[in-house]
Write an enzyme that holds these catalytic residues in place. Structure first.
Site, PDB file in Angstrom:
ATOM      1  N   THR A  41       0.831  -1.207   0.000  1.00 39.40           N
ATOM      2  CA  THR A  41       0.000   0.000   0.000  1.00 39.40           C
ATOM      3  C   THR A  41       0.865   1.255   0.000  1.00 39.40           C
ATOM      4  O   THR A  41       0.619   2.191  -0.772  1.00 39.40           O
ATOM      5  CB  THR A  41      -0.955   0.005   1.208  1.00 39.40           C
ATOM      6  N   GLY A 104       6.623  -6.211  10.069  1.00 33.15           N
ATOM      7  CA  GLY A 104       7.712  -7.148   9.858  1.00 33.15           C
ATOM      8  C   GLY A 104       7.417  -8.251   8.877  1.00 33.15           C
ATOM      9  O   GLY A 104       8.234  -9.149   8.697  1.00 33.15           O
ATOM     10  N   GLY A 105       6.241  -8.200   8.224  1.00 30.25           N
ATOM     11  CA  GLY A 105       5.941  -9.205   7.222  1.00 30.25           C
ATOM     12  C   GLY A 105       6.970  -9.230   6.108  1.00 30.25           C
ATOM     13  O   GLY A 105       7.247 -10.285   5.530  1.00 30.25           O
ATOM     14  N   GLY A 106       7.556  -8.077   5.825  1.00 28.85           N
ATOM     15  CA  GLY A 106       8.600  -7.986   4.815  1.00 28.85           C
ATOM     16  C   GLY A 106       9.999  -8.060   5.389  1.00 28.85           C
ATOM     17  O   GLY A 106      10.973  -7.785   4.676  1.00 28.85           O
ATOM     18  N   GLU A 112      12.443  -0.229   9.909  1.00 33.74           N
ATOM     19  CA  GLU A 112      11.196   0.536   9.995  1.00 33.74           C
ATOM     20  C   GLU A 112      11.046   1.209  11.357  1.00 33.74           C
ATOM     21  O   GLU A 112      10.592   2.353  11.454  1.00 33.74           O
ATOM     22  CB  GLU A 112      10.015  -0.390   9.716  1.00 33.74           C
TER      23      GLU A 112
END
Length: 231
Positions: A41, A104-106, A112
């Site tokens: 997104t 933290g999915g990526g 971040e």
């Protein structure tokens, strides 16, 4: 393929995510120092900033984001070079009603969190599927040193995790990435503190609500915002 055909081939959710991502870019104005996050997104936030060609300086949270932003003509420098930020915009994997986040999915949550902490304004942009009654179903990402991952996993299980798994992919920092399953997390801030105090964990993916100014949400009925008035 025509523009109309391209739009028809995209799902309503994808179209909504683009609208929300581009809307979040409206908070960026000329002269700002901007933190650019990672995700499907916020991708559109970066595209919109590239389209607007503002006089801004950016720092990125991942190699993927840096490459995208640079390809669009944005000036991207390191966090140390930029020093401080006026605003940071990022995605999230979960957002609870109190504005706590799972990220933290990526596998970019350490970078971040550094970038988010550099800015007095942290804006999250997500699709409405990321809104949850409590953090936990996604899992809690952990960036972990190679030295003793089994010891770290045991310590995390002692904090209440039912399982701790290790991803094949490492972080951009070269560290292991694990996912801890805590179920529904009753007190994300307390769990985040406990994880932060666990030796071997470089960073965890719980971001407390105190960091978050607002959440921009992509919905099938349009873009809406939730503002954290208690921050």
């Amino acid at each position: 393929m025509s523009t109309d055909q391209s739009q028809a081939a995209r799902s309503p959710q994808d179209i909504a995510k683009e609208a929300a991502g581009r809307h979040a870019a409206s908070y960026v104005t000329d002269g700002m120092r901007v933190g650019l996050g990672t995700g499907s997104t916020v991708h559109w936030t970066i595209v919109e900033l590239g389209d607007r060609a503002l006089n801004i300086v950016c720092t990125s949270t991942s190699v993927q984001t840096q490459e995208l932003a640079s390809s669009l003509g944005l000036n991207v420098i390191s966090p140390d070079e930029i020093g401080a930020l006026d605003i940071a915009i990022d995605g999230a994997d979960e957002v609870d009603p109190a504005f706590n986040l799972t990220k933290g999915g990526g596998a970019a949550h350490t970078r971040e969190k550094i970038v988010a902490a550099m800015s007095p304004r942290f804006i999250i942009v997500v699709d409405e599927s990321k809104l949850v009654p409590a953090l936990g179903p996604f899992g809690t990402p952990l960036e972990v040193l190679d030295f003793a991952p089994g010891v770290v996993a045991s310590a995390v299980e002692a904090l209440g995790a039912s399982a701790v798994t290790t991803r094949d992919r490492r972080s951009d920092n070269g560290n292991l990435v694990m996912d801890a399953q805590f179920g529904s997390i009753a007190d994300p801030v307390a769990l985040g503190d406990a994880l932060a105090n666990t030796p071997g964990i470089v960073e965890h993916g719980i971001f407390p609500s105190s960091m978050v100014e607002r959440v921009v949400i992509a919905g099938l009925d349009g873009v809406r915002e939730l503002v954290n008035d208690l921050r």
